[in-house]
Design a protein around this motif. Structure first.
Motif, short mmCIF file in Angstrom:
data_model
loop_
_atom_site.label_atom_id
_atom_site.label_comp_id
_atom_site.label_asym_id
_atom_site.label_seq_id
_atom_site.Cartn_x
_atom_site.Cartn_y
_atom_site.Cartn_z
N VAL A 75 0.86 -1.18 0.00
CA VAL A 75 0.00 0.00 0.00
C VAL A 75 0.90 1.23 0.00
N LYS A 82 -2.99 6.36 0.54
CA LYS A 82 -4.36 6.25 1.06
C LYS A 82 -5.08 7.56 0.74
N GLN A 83 -6.30 7.43 0.20
CA GLN A 83 -7.04 8.64 -0.17
C GLN A 83 -8.54 8.37 -0.04
N LYS A 84 -9.26 9.38 0.46
CA LYS A 84 -10.71 9.27 0.57
C LYS A 84 -11.38 10.08 -0.55
N TYR A 128 -13.01 5.11 -0.42
CA TYR A 128 -11.69 4.77 0.12
C TYR A 128 -10.83 4.18 -1.00
N TRP A 129 -9.63 4.70 -1.11
CA TRP A 129 -8.73 4.26 -2.19
C TRP A 129 -7.35 3.98 -1.59
N MET A 130 -6.86 2.74 -1.82
CA MET A 130 -5.52 2.37 -1.39
C MET A 130 -4.79 1.74 -2.57
N HIS A 173 -10.36 -0.82 -3.11
CA HIS A 173 -11.34 0.24 -2.87
C HIS A 173 -12.74 -0.35 -2.70
N TYR A 207 -9.46 0.45 5.76
CA TYR A 207 -8.81 1.73 5.51
C TYR A 207 -8.27 2.33 6.82
N GLU A 208 -9.03 2.20 7.90
CA GLU A 208 -8.63 2.76 9.17
C GLU A 208 -7.48 1.97 9.81
N GLU A 238 -1.69 0.70 7.45
CA GLU A 238 -0.73 1.79 7.31
C GLU A 238 -0.10 1.74 5.93
N ILE A 239 0.37 2.90 5.47
CA ILE A 239 1.10 2.97 4.21
C ILE A 239 2.40 2.14 4.39
#
Length: 476
Positions: free
Chosen positions: A399, A402-404, A419-421, A430, A463-464, A467-468
């Motif tokens: 990953v 991370k973007q919403k 949610y986008w990873m 997503h 998503y929560e 971690e990247i």
């Protein structure tokens, strides 16, 4: 008292005394060739027993309590046994019992009524020829090794070169043959060579003395205090490694340089670093991964992994090794080295995936998220459309963002996701609000453009938590 009564009493007394005298005399005669009353020998009641009878009882008891062999403990802790029956061991109690019987006066047998137990040790003997045969058979590996078979040489092992010196601390089996025999005859059943053994050093030849001098040079060369760390993995540059850098002379020795030092091959040092690169550079490599479904899958390629700078590490190792060998290294020893990386994963070492990762089983159409080895999330998914040749690739990636509230765009489509990873170029994980069903075989004919479609609720949780940099393992 009347004269008649006196005569009667006197007569009765005389009769009683005569009877007692007869009994005492009878017992004295009885004990003339037997042990007296109250005689105990080695815990056995021997009163009234002749010497041969008592000897038979004591011998039977001694044999029963004996271990039946001499246990010889070698220096390495192993035990070899000399069987008493095989060496014809005999226990003779007749002599000590005859000596004891001679000390007993049968006419004074009453004084032994409260005698203590006598401790009788047998006279032990053996068949000398049988002992010699049994001893040589028991220690044949020593007895058949002559002085010419003991030698001094340097051999290659998994730990590096080692000195083999058969001539140091050699067991003198001939001397101990007599000493062990003496121990057996004294009634012992144990002989510890580590404590009691006889050892000697066999004189060395001129050639063997040169071998010892060579070994000192080799030993010093192999003492290399450099340790590479790859995450939790450790690679000591020790004797097992640097021994391969030496240059053999083809005659059992090694080449020396003009300064009188052992010569070594720089190319072999660099080849060692190539081996470490193959072992620890995991980027794009082949991996064995144990899946949640239970089998081990092979995965090749991807963007996740470690790659250290091989060229610069070869230079560093060469210069540092020289400094350590020449005594010019000014830092602490051992030298601990973390390599310089071109690209790093979330963790270094052979197991760079670790126990926190996303597993995407595209064959089962299932996504799993493990955190510190514990399964935190499991959900059905839909991956790339196989019929349209948009199948999600099998690889190990990670990953990297991370973007919403993102709009995904591609040829002929634009899709809003909460949610986008992203994990590899345009491929990412997503939510997919346009789907009512996930899992099964949907991906074969109605799959995505390559992304991992995930149910809204599961995607929000994932998503929560993620971690990247978290590795993503994708396979069929």
């Amino acid at each position: 008292m009347s004269t008649k009564k006196i005569i009667i009493i006197s007569s009765v007394t005389a009769v009683i005394l005569c009877i007692l005298a007869a009994l005492y005399t009878g017992l004295s005669v009885y004990y003339a060739d037997r042990f007296s009353y109250g005689t105990w020998n080695n815990g056995i009641y021997c009163t009234g027993k002749s010497v041969p009878e008592a000897a038979e009882l004591l011998e039977a008891q001694y044999r029963e309590n004996s271990g039946g062999c001499m246990a010889v403990t070698m220096e390495d802790g192993s035990v070899r046994q000399l069987d008493f029956e095989a060496i014809g061991l005999q226990y003779d109690f007749l002599q000590p019992l005859e000596a004891l019987k001679a000390q007993q006066d049968p006419w004074l047998w009453f004084q032994y009524l409260f005698a203590r137990d006598n401790r009788i040790a047998p006279v032990i003997s053996m068949d000398e020829e049988a002992y010699e045969r049994t001893y040589k058979k028991c220690f044949s590996d020593f007895c058949q090794k002559y002085e010419k078979d003991y030698c001094v040489y340097i051999e290659r092992t998994t730990e590096g070169y080692q000195l083999v010196n058969d001539k140091k601390h050699v067991w003198d089996w001939e001397t101990d043959e007599a000493r062990i025999k003496e121990a057996i005859l004294s009634g012992r059943e144990n002989f510890d060579l580590a404590v009691e053994g006889t050892y000697q050093d066999i004189p060395l030849s001129t050639e063997e003395l040169r071998t010892l001098d060579l070994w000192e040079d080799v030993k010093e060369f192999q003492q290399c205090d450099i340790i590479y760390h790859f995450g939790e993995d450790e690679e000591p540059v020790n004797g097992s490694v640097v021994c391969d850098w030496l240059i053999p002379d083809g005659e059992g020795g090694f080449v020396y340089d003009e300064d009188g030092r052992l010569a070594w091959d720089k190319e072999k040092l660099e080849a060692y670093m190539d081996v470490l690169a193959e072992r620890y550079n995991t980027l794009g490599g082949i991996r064995e991964f144990h899946s949640t479904r239970g089998d081990t899958v092979t995965i090749e390629g991807g963007t996740y992994g470690n790659q250290f700078q091989v060229k610069s590490e070869k230079k560093w190792l060469y210069e540092t090794f020289l400094a350590v060998k020449n005594g010019t290294w000014t830092g602490e020893l051992p030298v601990v080295r973390e390599p310089e990386y071109v690209k790093t994963a979330k963790r270094q070492g052979k197991d760079d995936i670790g126990d926190t990762y996303i597993e995407i089983d595209m064959g089962q159409q299932q996504l799993y998220y493990y955190q510190d080895g514990t399964l935190k999330l499991s959900t059905p998914i839909v991956t790339g459309n196989m019929m349209r040749k948009r199948g999600t690739p099998s690889m190990v990636c990670y990953v990297y963002g991370k973007q919403k509230n993102r709009v995904l765009r591609g040829p002929g489509y634009a899709a809003y996701v909460k949610y986008w990873m992203p994990v590899k170029n345009g491929i990412g994980i997503h939510d997919a609000a346009w789907r009512d069903e996930f899992g099964g075989e949907i991906y074969k004919t109605d799959g995505s453009h390559g992304c991992i479609n995930t149910p809204d609720e599961a995607m929000a949780k994932l998503y929560e938590m993620v971690e990247i940099g978290t590795p993503v393992v994708m396979f069929y």
